[in-house]
Design an enzyme around this catalytic site. Structure first.
Site, PDB file in Angstrom:
ATOM      1  N   HIS A   1     112.658 -40.460  14.348  1.00  0.00           N
ATOM      2  CA  HIS A   1     111.580 -40.357  15.336  1.00  0.00           C
ATOM      3  C   HIS A   1     111.530 -41.655  16.122  1.00  0.00           C
ATOM      4  O   HIS A   1     111.803 -42.724  15.572  1.00  0.00           O
ATOM      5  CB  HIS A   1     110.238 -40.134  14.613  1.00  0.00           C
ATOM      6  CG  HIS A   1     109.158 -39.634  15.511  1.00  0.00           C
ATOM      7  ND1 HIS A   1     108.390 -40.479  16.267  1.00  0.00           N
ATOM      8  CD2 HIS A   1     108.728 -38.375  15.794  1.00  0.00           C
ATOM      9  CE1 HIS A   1     107.523 -39.760  16.967  1.00  0.00           C
ATOM     10  NE2 HIS A   1     107.717 -38.489  16.699  1.00  0.00           N
TER      11      HIS A   1
ATOM     12  N   ASP B   1     109.273 -31.588  12.321  1.00  0.00           N
ATOM     13  CA  ASP B   1     110.073 -30.387  12.556  1.00  0.00           C
ATOM     14  C   ASP B   1     110.961 -29.991  11.388  1.00  0.00           C
ATOM     15  O   ASP B   1     111.545 -28.913  11.400  1.00  0.00           O
ATOM     16  CB  ASP B   1     110.959 -30.592  13.789  1.00  0.00           C
ATOM     17  CG  ASP B   1     110.136 -30.541  15.049  1.00  0.00           C
ATOM     18  OD1 ASP B   1     109.229 -29.707  15.109  1.00  0.00           O
ATOM     19  OD2 ASP B   1     110.385 -31.346  15.956  1.00  0.00           O
TER      20      ASP B   1
HETATM   21  N1  ACO Z   1     120.677 -38.179  12.393  1.00  0.00           N
HETATM   22  C1  ACO Z   1     121.599 -39.164  12.337  1.00  0.00           C
HETATM   23  N2  ACO Z   1     121.487 -40.354  12.928  1.00  0.00           N
HETATM   24  C2  ACO Z   1     120.372 -40.562  13.645  1.00  0.00           C
HETATM   25  C3  ACO Z   1     119.355 -39.588  13.760  1.00  0.00           C
HETATM   26  C4  ACO Z   1     119.540 -38.356  13.086  1.00  0.00           C
HETATM   27  N3  ACO Z   1     118.626 -37.388  13.156  1.00  0.00           N
HETATM   28  N4  ACO Z   1     118.348 -40.069  14.537  1.00  0.00           N
HETATM   29  C5  ACO Z   1     118.713 -41.297  14.891  1.00  0.00           C
HETATM   30  N5  ACO Z   1     119.939 -41.609  14.361  1.00  0.00           N
HETATM   31  C6  ACO Z   1     120.668 -42.882  14.469  1.00  0.00           C
HETATM   32  C7  ACO Z   1     121.322 -43.016  15.834  1.00  0.00           C
HETATM   33  O1  ACO Z   1     122.645 -42.547  15.829  1.00  0.00           O
HETATM   34  C8  ACO Z   1     121.235 -44.502  16.060  1.00  0.00           C
HETATM   35  O2  ACO Z   1     122.265 -45.105  15.315  1.00  0.00           O
HETATM   36  P1  ACO Z   1     123.010 -46.430  15.891  1.00  0.00           P
HETATM   37  O3  ACO Z   1     121.962 -47.482  15.961  1.00  0.00           O
HETATM   38  O4  ACO Z   1     124.085 -46.683  14.873  1.00  0.00           O
HETATM   39  O5  ACO Z   1     123.530 -46.047  17.247  1.00  0.00           O
HETATM   40  C9  ACO Z   1     119.918 -44.903  15.414  1.00  0.00           C
HETATM   41  O6  ACO Z   1     119.702 -43.916  14.383  1.00  0.00           O
HETATM   42  C10 ACO Z   1     118.741 -44.926  16.379  1.00  0.00           C
HETATM   43  O7  ACO Z   1     118.666 -43.673  17.036  1.00  0.00           O
HETATM   44  P2  ACO Z   1     118.147 -43.454  18.507  1.00  0.00           P
HETATM   45  O8  ACO Z   1     118.732 -42.188  19.046  1.00  0.00           O
HETATM   46  O9  ACO Z   1     118.332 -44.694  19.321  1.00  0.00           O
HETATM   47  O10 ACO Z   1     116.613 -43.262  18.259  1.00  0.00           O
HETATM   48  P3  ACO Z   1     115.577 -42.655  19.273  1.00  0.00           P
HETATM   49  O11 ACO Z   1     114.274 -43.248  18.934  1.00  0.00           O
HETATM   50  O12 ACO Z   1     116.034 -42.776  20.680  1.00  0.00           O
HETATM   51  O13 ACO Z   1     115.617 -41.100  18.910  1.00  0.00           O
HETATM   52  C11 ACO Z   1     115.102 -38.978  18.045  1.00  0.00           C
HETATM   53  C12 ACO Z   1     114.626 -40.422  18.242  1.00  0.00           C
HETATM   54  C13 ACO Z   1     115.493 -38.352  19.404  1.00  0.00           C
HETATM   55  C14 ACO Z   1     113.948 -38.126  17.483  1.00  0.00           C
HETATM   56  C15 ACO Z   1     116.312 -38.975  17.071  1.00  0.00           C
HETATM   57  O14 ACO Z   1     115.939 -39.536  15.837  1.00  0.00           O
HETATM   58  C16 ACO Z   1     116.905 -37.589  16.878  1.00  0.00           C
HETATM   59  O15 ACO Z   1     117.746 -37.158  17.681  1.00  0.00           O
HETATM   60  N6  ACO Z   1     116.469 -36.850  15.791  1.00  0.00           N
HETATM   61  C17 ACO Z   1     116.933 -35.498  15.581  1.00  0.00           C
HETATM   62  C18 ACO Z   1     116.157 -34.552  16.504  1.00  0.00           C
HETATM   63  C19 ACO Z   1     114.729 -34.326  16.058  1.00  0.00           C
HETATM   64  O16 ACO Z   1     114.473 -34.075  14.880  1.00  0.00           O
HETATM   65  N7  ACO Z   1     113.768 -34.393  17.029  1.00  0.00           N
HETATM   66  C20 ACO Z   1     112.355 -34.142  16.759  1.00  0.00           C
HETATM   67  C21 ACO Z   1     111.534 -35.356  17.001  1.00  0.00           C
HETATM   68  S1  ACO Z   1     109.849 -35.066  16.556  1.00  0.00           S
HETATM   69  C22 ACO Z   1     109.158 -34.305  17.899  1.00  0.00           C
HETATM   70  O17 ACO Z   1     109.510 -34.472  19.050  1.00  0.00           O
HETATM   71  C23 ACO Z   1     108.045 -33.391  17.628  1.00  0.00           C
END
Ligand code: ACO
Length: 434
Positions: free
Chosen positions: A311, A369
């Protein structure tokens, strides 16, 4: 949690003795926020923050999140207490008005909402304009926007009574509009709302009943739906709420603003993730495949993510996910589903991920979620309706945030700046010389 200290931050331009003093605005809790409004006037520079990860765009008293500690408060009340003890309409009152209602206030609010559940008969005609296979998000986006065309007499955004009645109309009519979008996709007759039922109960009734026979809403499922709505009611300045505020900052009417919020919620990075969790679990198929799947998630070249994990704000367990997990067990028990392979797989996947260094080091925990799709699927709700349901709940947060903004004398049109990286000025080239 402690209150933040006021003070100031001094910024000095490299290579010169020009400085700017930025006042630090204290919140009641949470980090202080540097006020950069005079930075351009003092130093001639703007700030850069794509995705607004470090920028506060407004004052708000509605919702507070501490992402490191996994805390979510609405008007100061922890989400855990609201989910356990309150109802969705009471939470709606709280978000809109700032305090929990007395008995009399709760009754009046309930009546006020339920008296507006019907929509204008002419609004029905809008549905016929959509293809039968239209995504219900497309339908509600259009139909909620169309509500603006029905209330010319009460669209003065500077009139507190008009704002109040618009809030009632939106909270009351969005479930009807959403349920009808579902009925339209099935080719079934639209069910008119029943004001003798509770809010979530009525929503389930409009989605599942047919005129040909009586329909009784299971009270355990109605309570679970009410709790799901509470968990999605508001989440401070997320993408869709910021969209509503930005649209509202121009003076657009509330129905148009909420339609903009619905459009923003539609994206898979925001409202569409629970659908993606189900798809992911189906693809994994069996717990023996979890290690391979986790290996793919960790592989930088794979683009595979563990959906329902991570998140932007929470760097700890999303408090809503814990409640969702408990609700999931309640719903499956009520439905007599002793062993749900999807739930078993989700629990196993969560256990493995929470002990894996990759997820621990990146602070990736289950979000709201991770379990919600499993509950909704067990309740017989099709995946195309998942985000619609989220929109029904979040309408309360959007309209509360919109109302707060309208009542804030310091609010002005939202207008971000940019770093321009295009061509400098150049002369027009006639087509024969290009
Ligand atoms: N699985 C694996 N790796 C992940 C995940 C994940 N679900 N989420 C983040 N990471 C990793 C990224 O690859 C990144 O790694 P790095 O630093 O080596 O490049 C690091 O963790 C940071 O991730 P970001 O994408 O920069 O984090 P951001 O805050 O932009 O993204 C998000 C948040 C979009 C929710 C992300 O965690 C994600 O895609 N999760 C899966 C989708 C999801 O469940 N969304 C629902 C969110 S809740 C809502 O909106 C109600």
């Amino acid at each position: 949690m402690s209150s933040t200290a006021a003070g100031s931050l001094t910024v000095t331009m490299n290579g010169s003795n020009h400085t700017a003093t930025l006042p630090l605005l204290p919140g009641t809790i949470g980090p202080a926020v540097a006020d950069i409004r005079k930075l351009y006037a003092d130093l001639g520079v703007f700030t850069y923050d794509p995705g607004y990860g470090g920028t506060a765009a407004c004052d708000s008293k509605i919702t507070y999140i501490d992402g490191d500690l996994g805390i979510l408060l609405h008007r100061g009340y922890p989400i855990e207490q609201l989910a356990e003890k309150s109802t969705f309409l009471e939470v709606a009152y709280l978000l809109l008005n700032g305090e929990l209602p007395t008995d009399a206030e709760a009754d009046e609010f309930h009546r006020g909402v339920m008296l507006h559940t019907m929509v204008h008969e002419q609004l029905r005609q809008f549905y016929n304009g959509f293809r039968r296979d239209a995504h219900p998000m497309a339908v509600i986006c259009g139909v909620v926007g169309a509500l603006s065309a029905f209330y010319h007499d009460s669209l003065d955004i500077n009139n507190a009574d008009h704002r109040r009645i618009s809030a009632f109309r939106l909270i009351a009519k969005v479930p009807t509009i959403a349920a009808w979008a579902y009925k339209y996709s099935l080719g079934q007759p639209f069910m008119y709302p029943r004001n003798d039922l509770g809010y979530a109960e009525n929503f389930l009734y409009m989605m599942n009943a047919v005129p040909a026979e009586p329909y009784h809403v299971n009270p355990v499922l109605a309570r679970a739906m009410d709790r799901i709505l509470i968990l999605h009611a508001d989440h401070e300045q997320n993408a869709s709420t910021s969209t509503v505020r930005l649209a509202g900052s121009t003076g657009a009417n509330p129905f148009a603003c909420i339609a903009a919020g619905i459009a923003s919620l539609w994206g898979p990075a925001h409202g569409g993730a629970n659908e993606a969790v189900l798809k992911m679990l189906a693809e994994i198929g069996d717990s023996s495949h979890i290690p391979d799947f986790i290996a793919k998630v960790k592989d930088k070249n794979s683009n595979v993510r563990l959906m329902g994990f991570g998140h932007r704000v929470y760097k700890n367990y999303d408090p809503r996910a814990k409640i969702m997990q408990a609700t999931c067990h309640e719903v499956l028990t009520e439905l007599g589903i002793k062993d749900d392979p999807l739930l078993d797989l989700a629990v196993e996947l969560e256990k493995i991920a929470l002990h894996d260094d990759y997820f621990i080091s990146k602070k990736l925990y289950p979000n709201v979620d991770f379990y919600s799709g499993i509950i909704l699927q067990a309740m017989g709700i099709p995946t195309s309706m998942f985000t619609v349901l989220f929109a029904v709940a979040r309408t309360v947060g959007w309209i509360s945030q919109w109302k707060e903004m309208m009542e804030d004398p310091s609010q002005r049109i939202g207008r971000p700046r940019q770093v321009y990286t295009g061509h400098v000025q150049r002369n027009y080239v006639p087509v024969e010389s290009r």
